[in-house]
Write a protein that holds these residues in place. Structure first.
Motif, PDB file in Angstrom:
ATOM      1  N   TRP A 159     -16.510 -22.009 -21.718  1.00 36.53           N
ATOM      2  CA  TRP A 159     -15.070 -22.210 -21.930  1.00 36.53           C
ATOM      3  C   TRP A 159     -14.767 -23.477 -22.699  1.00 36.53           C
ATOM      4  O   TRP A 159     -13.819 -23.500 -23.484  1.00 36.53           O
ATOM      5  N   SER A 160     -15.547 -24.540 -22.473  1.00 36.31           N
ATOM      6  CA  SER A 160     -15.249 -25.751 -23.237  1.00 36.31           C
ATOM      7  C   SER A 160     -15.818 -25.632 -24.651  1.00 36.31           C
ATOM      8  O   SER A 160     -15.254 -26.173 -25.592  1.00 36.31           O
ATOM      9  N   MET A 161     -16.924 -24.906 -24.803  1.00 38.46           N
ATOM     10  CA  MET A 161     -17.503 -24.809 -26.133  1.00 38.46           C
ATOM     11  C   MET A 161     -16.712 -23.880 -27.044  1.00 38.46           C
ATOM     12  O   MET A 161     -16.786 -24.001 -28.263  1.00 38.46           O
ATOM     13  N   LEU A 162     -15.978 -22.945 -26.477  1.00 34.38           N
ATOM     14  CA  LEU A 162     -15.254 -21.987 -27.323  1.00 34.38           C
ATOM     15  C   LEU A 162     -14.326 -22.709 -28.303  1.00 34.38           C
ATOM     16  O   LEU A 162     -14.469 -22.535 -29.517  1.00 34.38           O
ATOM     17  N   PRO A 163     -13.419 -23.593 -27.805  1.00 32.13           N
ATOM     18  CA  PRO A 163     -12.601 -24.334 -28.793  1.00 32.13           C
ATOM     19  C   PRO A 163     -13.408 -25.363 -29.574  1.00 32.13           C
ATOM     20  O   PRO A 163     -13.176 -25.548 -30.767  1.00 32.13           O
ATOM     21  N   ILE A 164     -14.377 -26.013 -28.907  1.00 33.83           N
ATOM     22  CA  ILE A 164     -15.120 -27.071 -29.614  1.00 33.83           C
ATOM     23  C   ILE A 164     -15.895 -26.461 -30.784  1.00 33.83           C
ATOM     24  O   ILE A 164     -15.934 -27.024 -31.883  1.00 33.83           O
ATOM     25  N   ALA A 165     -16.503 -25.294 -30.556  1.00 35.21           N
ATOM     26  CA  ALA A 165     -17.284 -24.669 -31.629  1.00 35.21           C
ATOM     27  C   ALA A 165     -16.389 -24.298 -32.797  1.00 35.21           C
ATOM     28  O   ALA A 165     -16.776 -24.475 -33.960  1.00 35.21           O
ATOM     29  N   ALA A 166     -15.185 -23.816 -32.481  1.00 38.72           N
ATOM     30  CA  ALA A 166     -14.265 -23.469 -33.570  1.00 38.72           C
ATOM     31  C   ALA A 166     -13.935 -24.714 -34.379  1.00 38.72           C
ATOM     32  O   ALA A 166     -13.943 -24.690 -35.617  1.00 38.72           O
ATOM     33  N   LEU A 167     -13.699 -25.832 -33.665  1.00 40.52           N
ATOM     34  CA  LEU A 167     -13.384 -27.077 -34.377  1.00 40.52           C
ATOM     35  C   LEU A 167     -14.578 -27.570 -35.178  1.00 40.52           C
ATOM     36  O   LEU A 167     -14.440 -28.007 -36.326  1.00 40.52           O
TER      37      LEU A 167
ATOM     38  N   VAL B 150      -6.348 -27.853 -53.739  1.00 35.31           N
ATOM     39  CA  VAL B 150      -7.555 -28.144 -52.952  1.00 35.31           C
ATOM     40  C   VAL B 150      -7.264 -27.994 -51.466  1.00 35.31           C
ATOM     41  O   VAL B 150      -8.013 -27.354 -50.730  1.00 35.31           O
ATOM     42  N   LEU B 151      -6.138 -28.572 -51.026  1.00 37.95           N
ATOM     43  CA  LEU B 151      -5.855 -28.519 -49.592  1.00 37.95           C
ATOM     44  C   LEU B 151      -5.519 -27.103 -49.143  1.00 37.95           C
ATOM     45  O   LEU B 151      -5.884 -26.693 -48.040  1.00 37.95           O
ATOM     46  N   VAL B 152      -4.823 -26.337 -49.983  1.00 36.62           N
ATOM     47  CA  VAL B 152      -4.492 -24.963 -49.601  1.00 36.62           C
ATOM     48  C   VAL B 152      -5.771 -24.137 -49.459  1.00 36.62           C
ATOM     49  O   VAL B 152      -5.969 -23.412 -48.483  1.00 36.62           O
ATOM     50  N   LYS B 153      -6.675 -24.301 -50.427  1.00 30.18           N
ATOM     51  CA  LYS B 153      -7.947 -23.575 -50.334  1.00 30.18           C
ATOM     52  C   LYS B 153      -8.725 -24.036 -49.115  1.00 30.18           C
ATOM     53  O   LYS B 153      -9.323 -23.239 -48.407  1.00 30.18           O
ATOM     54  N   LEU B 154      -8.691 -25.362 -48.901  1.00 29.28           N
ATOM     55  CA  LEU B 154      -9.445 -25.909 -47.790  1.00 29.28           C
ATOM     56  C   LEU B 154      -8.940 -25.339 -46.469  1.00 29.28           C
ATOM     57  O   LEU B 154      -9.732 -25.033 -45.577  1.00 29.28           O
ATOM     58  N   SER B 155      -7.632 -25.160 -46.343  1.00 27.16           N
ATOM     59  CA  SER B 155      -7.106 -24.635 -45.085  1.00 27.16           C
ATOM     60  C   SER B 155      -7.621 -23.218 -44.861  1.00 27.16           C
ATOM     61  O   SER B 155      -7.999 -22.874 -43.732  1.00 27.16           O
ATOM     62  N   ALA B 156      -7.680 -22.408 -45.921  1.00 26.32           N
ATOM     63  CA  ALA B 156      -8.212 -21.056 -45.753  1.00 26.32           C
ATOM     64  C   ALA B 156      -9.687 -21.116 -45.381  1.00 26.32           C
ATOM     65  O   ALA B 156     -10.155 -20.406 -44.485  1.00 26.32           O
ATOM     66  N   PHE B 157     -10.397 -21.994 -46.057  1.00 23.52           N
ATOM     67  CA  PHE B 157     -11.833 -22.107 -45.829  1.00 23.52           C
ATOM     68  C   PHE B 157     -12.111 -22.543 -44.390  1.00 23.52           C
ATOM     69  O   PHE B 157     -12.986 -22.006 -43.715  1.00 23.52           O
ATOM     70  N   MET B 158     -11.320 -23.514 -43.903  1.00 25.20           N
ATOM     71  CA  MET B 158     -11.539 -24.020 -42.552  1.00 25.20           C
ATOM     72  C   MET B 158     -11.149 -22.995 -41.501  1.00 25.20           C
ATOM     73  O   MET B 158     -11.853 -22.832 -40.501  1.00 25.20           O
ATOM     74  N   LEU B 159     -10.038 -22.305 -41.716  1.00 22.66           N
ATOM     75  CA  LEU B 159      -9.637 -21.293 -40.730  1.00 22.66           C
ATOM     76  C   LEU B 159     -10.677 -20.182 -40.659  1.00 22.66           C
ATOM     77  O   LEU B 159     -11.038 -19.721 -39.571  1.00 22.66           O
ATOM     78  N   GLY B 160     -11.152 -19.761 -41.834  1.00 28.23           N
ATOM     79  CA  GLY B 160     -12.196 -18.745 -41.853  1.00 28.23           C
ATOM     80  C   GLY B 160     -13.430 -19.232 -41.120  1.00 28.23           C
ATOM     81  O   GLY B 160     -14.001 -18.532 -40.279  1.00 28.23           O
ATOM     82  N   ALA B 161     -13.817 -20.484 -41.396  1.00 29.50           N
ATOM     83  CA  ALA B 161     -15.011 -21.042 -40.764  1.00 29.50           C
ATOM     84  C   ALA B 161     -14.850 -21.089 -39.258  1.00 29.50           C
ATOM     85  O   ALA B 161     -15.775 -20.751 -38.514  1.00 29.50           O
ATOM     86  N   SER B 162     -13.663 -21.483 -38.778  1.00 32.88           N
ATOM     87  CA  SER B 162     -13.508 -21.608 -37.329  1.00 32.88           C
ATOM     88  C   SER B 162     -13.572 -20.237 -36.666  1.00 32.88           C
ATOM     89  O   SER B 162     -14.108 -20.106 -35.572  1.00 32.88           O
ATOM     90  N   THR B 163     -13.061 -19.198 -37.339  1.00 25.24           N
ATOM     91  CA  THR B 163     -13.196 -17.850 -36.777  1.00 25.24           C
ATOM     92  C   THR B 163     -14.672 -17.475 -36.696  1.00 25.24           C
ATOM     93  O   THR B 163     -15.117 -16.874 -35.716  1.00 25.24           O
ATOM     94  N   GLY B 164     -15.434 -17.850 -37.739  1.00 26.95           N
ATOM     95  CA  GLY B 164     -16.878 -17.605 -37.719  1.00 26.95           C
ATOM     96  C   GLY B 164     -17.531 -18.328 -36.548  1.00 26.95           C
ATOM     97  O   GLY B 164     -18.401 -17.785 -35.872  1.00 26.95           O
ATOM     98  N   GLY B 165     -17.074 -19.573 -36.284  1.00 27.69           N
ATOM     99  CA  GLY B 165     -17.619 -20.333 -35.170  1.00 27.69           C
ATOM    100  C   GLY B 165     -17.351 -19.650 -33.842  1.00 27.69           C
ATOM    101  O   GLY B 165     -18.243 -19.550 -32.990  1.00 27.69           O
ATOM    102  N   LEU B 166     -16.128 -19.137 -33.670  1.00 23.96           N
ATOM    103  CA  LEU B 166     -15.784 -18.399 -32.440  1.00 23.96           C
ATOM    104  C   LEU B 166     -16.737 -17.219 -32.254  1.00 23.96           C
ATOM    105  O   LEU B 166     -17.293 -17.008 -31.171  1.00 23.96           O
ATOM    106  N   ALA B 167     -16.922 -16.467 -33.333  1.00 22.88           N
ATOM    107  CA  ALA B 167     -17.789 -15.301 -33.249  1.00 22.88           C
ATOM    108  C   ALA B 167     -19.196 -15.719 -32.842  1.00 22.88           C
ATOM    109  O   ALA B 167     -19.861 -15.038 -32.055  1.00 22.88           O
TER     110      ALA B 167
END
Lengths: 303, 424, 293
Positions: B171-179, B312-329
C-alpha cells in the motif's frame, strides 16, 4: 600504460565498425529524415548470412582463407543489400506521405519481424563461426605488451576501404550526385527528373551493404552471435551517427571512431559491465549539449 | 487509359516471378540453411514453401489490383482521409449503460472464475493499465516511447526492493512507485523532449535497455538475474499467506480454510478498482486543458508555441503521467508474480505494449482496453503459437500503419453547443 | 500603459550561416496602430516577423515589447548563451539558466504578442472550438485536481472560455462551423480561424503574416473590416505583412518598407506611396521614372 594502448587498438577497430553501421543511419536520415529502426537488425541478419556463407564455402571444399573471406563478403553484402531494398519497399515506401509517428512504428514493426523471423528459422541459440585467421603482431611496452591481431588489421583495412569507396561514389559519381540532390530537396529533385523513390531505395541498399560489411568483420573476429545482437549495436551506431552529426557522412565515420575509442577506454579502465550504460549516457549528453553533433549543421526550423 | 478492364496476366506473372526470385534470395540462406555448430543442414522444403507462398500471393495481389474492385480499393487507400468525427453537442453515449454492466460483471469474475482464468484476467488488466499509460504518451501527445518497460520495471522493482530494504508494503509502495516512475520520466524526458521526436524514440529505447542492464549487473542491490521476491497486499494488516510471522492471516481471521485463490481475488479487486480510476482520470484528462494541449502539440508544435504553450513542459507532463501509470502496473505485476527478475523487462515487453496501443487506436481508450485483452489473453489460449507472437506483433504494426494508422476504433471528438459569446 | 510605442526594434541583425538576412533594422510600432511591413520578395519581412515572435533568435540588436505592464526583451527570453561574467555572478547565471531551460517563443506570446502563419498552422484533427480552447490554455483553470473532480471553479472557467470562443467565432463569422474539424474548413475560413485563435490568447499586439494571401476581393474586404474591429474594439495593435497594396494602403496607419534586409522607408501611406526609393525597390526603376503604386 599497456592497457590503455591495447584498449586504443581495440577501440579503433570497434569504432570503425560502429562507423560502418552508422553510415546506414545517417544516410537514411539525411534523405528521408527518419531513423531506420530496423537497421540494427539488418546487421544481425548479415551476421547469420556470414556464418551461412562460411559454412557453405567450407562445405564445397574451399579452404583458402582469401577466397573464403572474399566469397563471404560478396555473398553477405549482396543478400543483405536485397534485405535493405525489401525493407524499404514494405515498411517505408507505402508510408511516404504518412505522419512521422506512423513511419517510426512501422519501422519498429519491421525490426520485430526480422528478429523473430531469424529466431524462428535459425533457433534462439547462440551461433558461431570457426576462427579462420589467427596470429598477431606484438609490441612490448614497458612490462606488458600490446597485441594487434591480424583480424583487427583486416577489420581496419576493409572498413577504411568500404568508407573510401562510398565517399568516392557519393562525391564523384552520377548516383552520388542524385543522392545529394535528393537529400537537399526531394521535390525539386523529382521535378528535375530524378526518380527519388529509386534513390531512396538505393540509399537503403547502400546502408544495408555497409552494415553487412560490419557484420562480416565483427562475426569473423568475435565468433559468436544470436538473433538479438543487432539491438545494442544498433543503438550504439546510432549514437555514433548523432555524435558525428546525423545526416553527415564523414560525421558518421568520425563519430564511430570517437565512440569506439571512448567506449573501449571506459571498458578497460573503469568497468566493462557498464560500457553500454556509458555509451547511452553519452548519447543523452550529446543531445543536450550539441544536438547537431560534431560535423552536422544546426537544424533551422521552418516556420 | 480505357483498357482498365481485363487482367493483364503477363504483367502479373512477371510481377510474381520477380517477387519469387527476390524471396529466394532473402529466404534462401536464412531459412534454407540451418546452422548447426560450424556445419549446417539444408532445409530446402521450407524455402520452397515460402517462395511458393510469395509467388502465389504476389500473383493474386497483382491480378486483384487490376480488377475494378481492386482499382477502387487502391484509390480509396490513396485518398485515405479518415479524420475524426465530431459528435453533435447533445450526443448521448451508450457507455452510460455499458459501464455499470461491465463493472457488475467484473466484480463477479473473481467469485465464479477458476484460479487460472483469474490469473489470466489479472494479467490482462495489468496490460490494460500499461496500454492506457502508453496511450497517453503515444496516442495523445504523439511521443514515441520505446522504453516504457523501464517504468514498468521501476514500479515492480520498487515494490520488491522497497519491501526488502525499507520494509515498505504494497500500500505504501503503490503511490511511491508511481511517483518514482514519474520522477525517472522527468529526468529522462526533460533533456530529450525539446529535440526532434525521433530522438526521444531512440533514447527511450536505450533507457529501457539500460534499466535492464543495471538490474542484471548491480547484483549487490538487485540480486542480479536471480531476482527479488515481492510482498502481497494486505487487507487492513491481514496477510494472504498460509502462515504469518506476526499478526493474523486472512483465512485465520475469517475462519476459512487456506486457499491461494484468495490472494488473486484480492489483487484482482484492487487492480479492478485502480483500472477504473485510471480510466476515469484519463477520460477527464482528455477533456481538460492539459489533454487538449497534448493533442494540439501532436498536431502542430510550432503553432502551440505561438499560443504560449511551453512545449517541453506539456510533453513532459504527458511523459510523466504515462510513466507513473507504467509504475503502477509494475507494482501489480510484482505482487501478482510474488517475484521479479530482469527477464520480465525486455524490449519485447515494450513492443507488446506498443502493439496494444497501435491496434487499439491512438488516443482511443476503449480500443486500448479491448486490444490489451486480445493481445494478452489470446496468446494464453493459443499456447502452441506462442513463438510466433512477436512476429505477429511486428506484422500487425506494419500493416496497421499502412492500412489504418489511427486504429480500428474511429476517434470521436466532443461537440460543444453554441452559446452567446462574451469577452470578460 | 503610458508608453507610446508597444514594440521597439533597434539595430536588428540576423545571419544564417554566412547569409545576412537582416542588416540593421530599426523601427517602432505605436500602440493602437495598424502597421504594415512591406517589401519585395526576399526583403526579409518574414525573417523580421520570426525574430519578433521569437521563432528565430536574432544575431544582434534589441527587440523590446512593452505589453502586459512590463517591458520584455524578446531576445533575452529565448535563452542567450552564457557569458564569462555569468560565472562570477550567480544571479545573472541563474537568470540565464532559467531562460535556457524554460525559455522559448512561448514566453513571447505570454508577454502579449501573438501571431498567425503564412502557411496556415491549425490543429487540423481538432474541432474549431477546440482550436480556440487550446489558445486559451494560459487563461483557464489548469489545476489537475479540480479538473479531474470537475469542481465548480473549473466548470466556471471552462464556461467562460467557451463564451470567449463563441464571441470570437462570431467576429470571424464561423459560428456555424463550430463543431467541424479545422482541417475541413475552406481556405478563407481557415485564415479567419487562425486570426481568431491568435486573438484568444488575449494579446496586445497581433502579427498577421500575409492574412490576405489567397483570398478573393470580397473576402479581403471582410478581412479589412475585421482588422479594424481588432484595433477599434479590442485596442489591439496590428502588425501585418502583406502583398496586397490596395489593402495595405487602405488600412495602415504606418508602413515600414524593407529591401535587402534594410529599412528603406517608413511613414504614413501617403509618404510611402510617393517615396522614390520604395518605387525603385519595387519596380527596379530609375528614380525619375513615372510610377504610381
Amino acid at each position: 600504460m599497456d592497457i590503455v594502448l591495447q584498449q586504443l587498438v581495440n577501440g579503433l577497430t570497434l569504432g570503425s565498425v560502429y562507423g560502418l553501421i552508422a553510415i546506414g543511419y545517417t544516410m537514411v536520415y539525411g534523405i528521408i529524415g527518419m531513423i531506420n529502426f530496423a537497421h540494427g537488425d539488418v546487421y544481425m541478419v548479415s551476421a547469420y548470412i556470414t556464418a551461412i556463407a562460411i559454412a557453405l564455402l567450407t562445405f564445397f571444399g574451399i579452404e583458402s582463407f582469401p577466397i573464403i573471406i572474399i566469397g563471404t563478403l560478396f555473398l553477405t553484402v549482396a543478400v543483405t543489400g536485397a534485405y535493405g531494398w525489401v525493407i524499404e519497399r514494405i515498411a517505408y515506401r507505402p508510408l511516404r506521405n504518412s505522419s512521422r509517428l506512423s513511419v517510426l512504428i512501422s519501422a519498429i514493426g519491421m525490426s520485430l519481424i526480422l528478429q523473430n523471423y531469424v529466431q524462428l528459422s535459425q533457433g534462439a541459440n547462440q551461433q558461431g563461426v570457426p576462427t579462420l585467421l589467427t596470429g598477431a603482431i606484438r609490441f612490448t611496452v614497458g612490462d606488458g605488451f600490446v597485441q594487434i591481431t591480424y583480424m583487427k588489421l583486416l577489420i581496419l583495412f576493409i572498413s577504411l576501404l568500404g568508407m573510401g569507396v562510398l565517399t568516392y561514389v557519393i562525391q564523384k559519381t552520377k548516383l552520388g550526385r542524385m543522392c545529394r540532390a535528393t537529400q537537399q530537396d526531394r521535390k525539386m529533385a523529382s521535378i528535375l527528373g530524378i526518380d527519388t523513390d529509386k534513390v531512396i531505395s538505393t540509399v537503403f541498399v547502400i546502408g544495408a551493404m555497409m552494415a553487412a560489411l560490419a557484420g562480416v568483420l565483427v562475426t569473423l573476429d568475435y565468433g559468436a552471435f544470436d538473433f538479438y545482437v543487432g539491438f545494442i549495436i544498433g543503438i550504439k551506431a546510432f549514437t555514433a551517427a548523432v555524435l558525428g552529426g546525423i545526416g553527415s557522412l564523414p560525421g558518421a565515420m568520425l563519430g564511430g571512431l570517437i565512440l569506439g575509442l571512448s567506449e573501449a577506454l571506459f571498458a578497460g579502465l573503469i568497468s566493462s559491465d557498464y560500457k553500454d550504460v556509458f555509451s547511452f549516457s553519452l548519447l543523452v549528453l550529446i543531445l543536450i549539449i550539441r544536438p547537431s553533433g560534431l560535423l552536422g549543421k544546426p537544424e533551422v526550423e521552418k516556420v | 487509359m480505357s483498357q482498365s478492364v481485363g487482367i493483364n496476366f503477363k504483367k502479373s506473372s512477371i510481377d510474381a516471378l520477380v517477387a519469387g526470385f527476390l524471396a529466394l534470395i532473402l529466404f534462401g540462406p536464412i531459412v534454407g540453411v540451418l546452422l548447426d555448430g560450424y556445419g549446417f543442414s539444408a532445409e530446402f522444403g521450407r524455402v520452397a514453401w515460402m517462395v511458393a507462398i510469395v509467388v502465389v500471393g504476389r500473383f493474386v495481389m497483382s491480378c486483384f489490383f487490376q480488377t475494378e474492385k481492386g482499382v477502387a480499393m487502391a484509390f480509396r487507400y490513396a485518398n485515405n482521409d479518415e479524420g475524426a468525427t465530431v459528435l453533435s453537442p447533445n450526443h448521448k453515449s451508450k457507455m452510460v449503460w455499458i459501464i455499470p454492466l461491465v463493472i457488475l460483471v467484473g466484480l463477479l469474475v473473481p467469485f465464479v472464475a477458476s484460479k487460472y482464468v483469474l490469473t489470466v484476467v489479472i494479467l490482462g488488466l495489468i496490460y490494460v493499465l500499461l496500454g492506457l499509460g502508453l496511450n497517453i504518451v503515444v496516442g495523445l501527445a504523439g511521443l514515441l516511447d520505446l522504453g516504457f518497460v523501464g517504468f514498468y520495471a521501476i514500479g515492480a522493482y520498487g515494490l520488491a526492493l522497497g519491501y526488502e530494504n525499507l520494509g515498505l508494503g504494497f500500500w505504501s509502495m503503490l503511490p511511491i512507485a508511481a511517483l518514482l516512475a514519474a520522477f525517472a520520466g522527468a529526468i529522462l524526458g526533460f533533456p530529450v523532449l525539446r529535440m526532434h521526436g525521433d530522438y526521444l524514440a531512440i533514447v527511450t529505447l536505450g533507457f529501457g535497455e539500460i534499466i535492464r542492464l543495471i538490474l542484471t549487473n548491480w547484483a549487490s542491490f538487485t540480486h542480479g538475474p536471480n531476482g527479488v521476491s515481492a510482498p502481497l497486499p494486505t487487507l487492513f494488516g491481514l496477510e494472504f499467506k498460509r502462515r504469518s510471522k506476526d499478526g493474523e492471516t486472512f483465512h485465520e481471521f475469517f475462519n476459512l480454510p487456506y486457499d491461494s485463490a484468495y490472494k488473486y481475488m484480492f489483487i484482482y479487486l484492487i487492480l479492478f478498482a485502480v483500472v477504473w480510476a485510471v480510466l476515469f482520470i484519463k477520460h477527464r484528462l482528455v477533456k481538460m486543458p492539459i489533454g487538449r494541449a497534448w493533442e494540439a502539440l501532436r498536431e502542430d508544435e510550432v503553432a502551440c508555441r505561438s499560443l504560449g504553450l511551453n512545449h517541453v513542459l506539456v510533453k513532459l507532463s504527458a511523459f510523466m503521467l504515462g510513466a507513473s501509470t507504467g509504475g503502477l502496473a509494475g507494482v501489480f505485476f510484482a505482487t501478482y508474480q510474488g517475484f521479479v527478475n530482469p527477464s520480465s523487462f525486455t524490449f519485447f515487453e515494450s513492443a507488446l505494449i506498443l502493439a496494444i496501443v497501435v491496434l487499439g487506436g491512438m488516443g482511443s481508450t476503449l480500443g486500448v482496453v479491448i486490444a490489451a485483452f486480445c493481445l494478452t489473453v489470446l496468446p494464453e489460449m493459443l499456447r502452441e503459437f506462442a513463438e510466433y507472437r512477436v512476429l505477429m506483433f511486428g506484422i500487425l504494426m506494419v500493416v496497421m500503419m499502412i492500412w489504418k494508422p489511427r486504429g480500428i476504433v474511429r476517434v470521436t471528438r466532443t461537440g460543444f453547443a453554441a452559446r452567446k459569446g462574451a469577452v470578460k | 500603459m503610458s508608453q507610446e510605442n508597444i514594440l521597439k526594434v533597434e539595430n536588428l541583425v540576423m545571419h544564417f550561416g554566412g547569409i545576412k538576412a537582416l542588416n540593421d533594422v530599426t523601427f517602432d510600432i505605436k500602440r493602437g496602430s495598424v502597421s504594415a511591413l512591406i517589401g519585395p520578395n526576399g526583403a526579409g519581412k518574414t525573417t523580421v516577423f520570426n525574430c519578433l515572435t521569437g521563432f528565430y533568435k536574432a544575431t544582434g540588436g534589441k527587440i523590446v515589447l512593452s505589453a502586459a505592464g512590463k517591458e520584455t526583451s524578446i531576445i533575452k527570453v529565448l535563452g542567450e548563451p552564457f557569458q564569462v561574467s555569468d560565472f562570477f555572478s550567480p544571479i545573472a547565471f541563474f537568470g540565464r539558466l532559467k531562460y535556457k531551460m524554460f525559455g522559448g517563443s512561448h514566453l513571447v506570446n505570454r508577454a502579449g504578442l501573438s501571431r498567425t502563419f503564412q502557411n496556415i498552422r491549425l490543429f487540423k484533427e481538432m474541432s474549431v472550438v477546440e482550436n480556440l480552447l487550446v489558445a486559451q490554455h494560459m487563461r483557464v483553470n489548469r489545476s489537475l485536481i479540480s479538473g479531474i473532480l470537475n469542481t465548480k471553479a473549473y466548470q466556471k472557467s471552462e464556461e467562460e472560455a467557451l463564451e470567449r470562443v463563441f464571441y470570437w467565432l462570431g467576429v470571424v463569422d464561423l459560428v456555424d462551423s463550430a463543431n467541424r474539424l479545422a482541417g475541413e474548413l475552406s481556405y478563407g475560413q481557415q485564415r479567419r480561424l487562425e486570426i481568431a485563435r491568435a486573438m484568444c490568447t488575449n494579446p496586445e499586439i497581433v502579427c498577421l503574416d500575409e492574412p490576405a494571401a489567397g483570398l478573393n476581393p470580397s473576402e479581403t474586404e471582410a478581412l479589412t473590416k475585421m482588422i479594424r474591429v481588432l484595433r477599434d474594439e479590442h485596442n489591439t495593435t496590428v502588425l501585418l505583412i502583406e502583398h496586397d497594396m490596395g489593402m495595405v494602403m487602405d488600412i495602415s496607419d504606418y508602413i515600414v518598407v524593407l529591401d535587402h534586409g534594410e529599412v528603406i522607408a517608413k511613414g504614413g501611406p501617403d509618404d510611402i506611396k510617393n517615396n522614390p526609393k520604395v518605387i525603385a525597390a519595387y519596380l527596379g526603376a530609375e528614380e525619375d521614372e513615372e510610377v504610381t503604386l
